[in-house]
Design a protein around this motif. Structure first.
Motif: not given
Length: 105
Positions: A51-59, A96-105
């Motif tokens: 129920x909330x937005x979460x995010x992060x950045x990779x550099x 792109x839309x990717x599966x959450x498991x393929x992201x650092x989230x």
């Protein structure tokens, strides 16, 4: 200075509402928006979690290693800003839309 809000982003880019809905309603797999920014050598991730937005950045640092910022809660204005930013024509970016498991989230 005026803060840009969700409604401002939607006024300029109404199609981002469907992108946000896709993130909110995905389940198996849960999807994450991945925005690649070539001009910063960075990638931003955005997800709807519990129920909330979460995010992060990779550099990509000087040693050509990806560093991830802490995952944090985003407000709705920030989330829509990320989706709108991915749709800009003046900077090369890719959404792109990717599966959450393929992201650092």
């Amino acid at each position: 200075m005026k803060r840009i809000t969700k409604s401002d982003y939607l006024e300029r880019n109404p199609e981002i509402e469907s992108q946000a809905d896709r993130l909110r309603t995905s389940s198996d797999p849960q999807l994450v928006a991945r925005v690649t920014r070539e001009y910063w050598w960075s990638v931003e991730y955005l997800a709807w979690v519990d129920g909330r937005w979460y995010g992060c950045v990779q550099v990509n640092n000087d040693d050509n290693v990806w560093e991830t910022t802490d995952v944090g809660a985003y407000d709705e204005d920030q989330a829509y800003g990320i989706l709108a930013d991915a749709d800009r024509d003046d900077r090369p970016q890719c959404l792109q839309f990717i599966p959450r498991g393929d992201s650092p989230l």
